[in-house]
Design a protein around this motif. Structure first.
Motif, PDB file in Angstrom:
ATOM      1  N   LEU A 374       0.833  -1.208   0.000  1.00  0.00           N
ATOM      2  CA  LEU A 374       0.000   0.000   0.000  1.00  0.00           C
ATOM      3  C   LEU A 374       0.867   1.257   0.000  1.00  0.00           C
ATOM      4  N   GLN A 375       1.961   1.236   0.751  1.00  0.00           N
ATOM      5  CA  GLN A 375       2.857   2.387   0.774  1.00  0.00           C
ATOM      6  C   GLN A 375       3.509   2.596  -0.598  1.00  0.00           C
ATOM      7  N   GLU A 376       3.877   1.500  -1.259  1.00  0.00           N
ATOM      8  CA  GLU A 376       4.437   1.617  -2.612  1.00  0.00           C
ATOM      9  C   GLU A 376       3.401   2.206  -3.567  1.00  0.00           C
ATOM     10  N   ASP A 377       2.152   1.797  -3.404  1.00  0.00           N
ATOM     11  CA  ASP A 377       1.080   2.320  -4.249  1.00  0.00           C
ATOM     12  C   ASP A 377       0.886   3.819  -4.013  1.00  0.00           C
ATOM     13  N   LEU A 378       0.972   4.239  -2.749  1.00  0.00           N
ATOM     14  CA  LEU A 378       0.837   5.666  -2.436  1.00  0.00           C
ATOM     15  C   LEU A 378       1.937   6.485  -3.101  1.00  0.00           C
ATOM     16  N   GLY A 384       5.201  13.084  -5.397  1.00  0.00           N
ATOM     17  CA  GLY A 384       5.732  14.308  -4.798  1.00  0.00           C
ATOM     18  C   GLY A 384       5.442  14.461  -3.326  1.00  0.00           C
ATOM     19  N   THR A 385       4.727  13.512  -2.705  1.00  0.00           N
ATOM     20  CA  THR A 385       4.380  13.607  -1.284  1.00  0.00           C
ATOM     21  C   THR A 385       5.499  12.989  -0.442  1.00  0.00           C
ATOM     22  N   ALA A 386       6.226  13.840   0.260  1.00  0.00           N
ATOM     23  CA  ALA A 386       7.425  13.371   0.974  1.00  0.00           C
ATOM     24  C   ALA A 386       7.091  12.359   2.055  1.00  0.00           C
ATOM     25  N   ARG A 387       5.967  12.556   2.756  1.00  0.00           N
ATOM     26  CA  ARG A 387       5.695  11.657   3.870  1.00  0.00           C
ATOM     27  C   ARG A 387       5.396  10.237   3.394  1.00  0.00           C
ATOM     28  N   TRP A 388       4.847  10.099   2.163  1.00  0.00           N
ATOM     29  CA  TRP A 388       4.642   8.739   1.647  1.00  0.00           C
ATOM     30  C   TRP A 388       5.986   8.038   1.484  1.00  0.00           C
TER      31      TRP A 388
END
Length: 417
Positions: A374-378, A384-388
């Motif tokens: 799921l994190q890879e998908d995010l 461009g979302t650093a927290r992901w």
């Protein structure tokens, strides 16, 4: 770079921007050295080796500390800045540890001599989605200035609070809050309409919210309790009004949140169970309301966090799984909702951490791999979302640690690259 290399956070050692979280990492290194008597790195490391280790966050593990202090140091030394506790959280935890050290401690309830080994974003509750800064039906909306004059029921502090917090000047709102509390004491609730009671409840919440942000938890408890009492009154008058019930559920959360932050876990559990009960009632009123489904998932997750901290791993697992089931179903209906995707990842993480603490490594790995996917998908969806990207790095580390614990060293090495 400026600073003492042996106490730099990984991001600072890599030449990236330093933040307050970087200071907390350095404080974690200092705590470890103070309590173990040993520096965080080998004294034989030369400059190049020390720089390489600092960049990777490769610190000698804390040895010989009690479980609570070890967990705090580990949280402070999290590789991702977002995983580290705030300074206020750290101070409260140290105070709590000091009180616990002076009192008899019950045996861990899991019967194996430890309480967790949590691998997730430690001790973070799911805050309600809808009332983060006191916005609710019938109440003043965020976006004005704090009113020093006029009726304090109509306290507007939301956006101003954010601006003042950024520059460390929340004390400017203290006088407003003090005047409001004096006013509330002088004007009886019996003279107010339902909408005025709702406005007063929201204003009291905002006062409590500011005090929480200042770390003044004991002083936040009173206005939050008063806000809860008003929300309870309004819900009692309108037992089928979803919005009134929603406000009451969130009021229970915030009173429980203060109890939780002060390590009064039994008290927090009372309010979080009420939060769940009301959320279940909301879902029964309108099962199609996505926001209320999310509230129910969050309410279950929060109970799970408290039970986990109390050592009730089976109870925590049941609650985390309930949250995960709700969030999976919602994500299946809204596959492009990245907030839901992140929630499902977090719940997989919570379930995996409890399973690991129970010694069920294979099942734990399955959930952490689901979290990683799921994190890879995010990251693919929002590159461009650093927290992901930060969360992705932490997820890789969790999977690698589990593989390493199972003796699968070559597989683990691939996740740590």
């Amino acid at each position: 770079m400026l600073g003492t290399l042996a106490y730099m956070s990984p991001e600072q050692a890599r030449g990236e921007a330093a933040t307050p979280a970087s200071d907390l990492y350095a404080f974690g290194l200092l705590l470890q050295e103070l309590f173990t008597g040993r520096p965080p790195y080998a004294e034989t490391d030369d400059y190049a080796a020390l720089l390489d280790r600092a960049r990777r966050g490769d610190v000698s593990p804390p040895v010989g500390l009690d479980a609570d202090l070890t967990r705090l140091v580990q949280r402070l030394l999290a590789l991702a800045p977002a995983e580290r506790p705030t300074a206020v959280d750290t101070l409260e935890r140290l105070r709590w540890d000091r009180r616990q050290a002076a009192a008899p401690r019950p045996p861990p309830s899991d019967g194996r001599g430890h309480r967790g080994g949590r691998a997730r974003r430690g001790e973070v509750l799911r805050r309600p989605e809808g009332r983060t800064h006191g916005s609710r039906r019938g109440a003043p909306r965020r976006g004005g200035e704090a009113q020093a004059g006029g009726r304090p029921d109509r306290l507007h502090a939301g956006d101003l609070r954010k601006k003042l917090e950024k520059v460390g000047r929340l004390e400017i709102l203290d006088e407003v809050g003090a005047k409001a509390m004096d006013y509330f004491a002088a004007v009886p609730e019996s003279s107010l309409s339902d909408e005025e009671l709702a406005q007063r409840s929201a204003a009291l919440y905002q006062i409590g919210d500011v005090r929480i942000a200042q770390g003044r938890l004991a002083e936040a408890a009173k206005p939050l309790a008063q806000s809860l009492a008003l929300a309870r009154t309004l819900a009692g008058r309108h037992p089928d009004d979803g919005q009134r019930l929603y406000d009451l559920a969130q009021s229970h959360f915030w009173v429980g949140f203060v109890d939780w932050r002060q390590r009064r876990l039994d008290g927090a559990l009372v309010h979080f169970r009420e939060y769940v009960r009301i959320a279940e009632r909301l879902v029964s009123i309108d099962a199609a309301n996505i926001d209320w489904q999310i509230e129910l998932a969050s309410a279950n997750s929060n109970i799970g966090s408290v039970l986990e901290e109390q050592g009730d791993l089976d109870g925590a697992l049941e609650r985390f799984r309930a949250a995960l089931d709700i969030e999976r179903a919602l994500l299946a209906k809204q596959p492009d909702n990245n907030t839901l995707r992140r929630n499902v990842a977090a719940s997989n993480n919570a379930v995996g951490a409890v399973l690991r603490a129970k010694g069920e490594l294979a099942d734990s790995l399955s959930h952490h791999r689901a979290e990683l996917a799921l994190q890879e998908d995010l990251v693919r969806r929002e590159p461009g979302t650093a927290r992901w990207r930060q969360y992705l790095g932490v997820s890789n580390n969790r999977v690698g640690s589990l593989l390493e614990a199972q003796g699968r060293i070559s597989d683990a090495a691939g996740t740590h690259r």
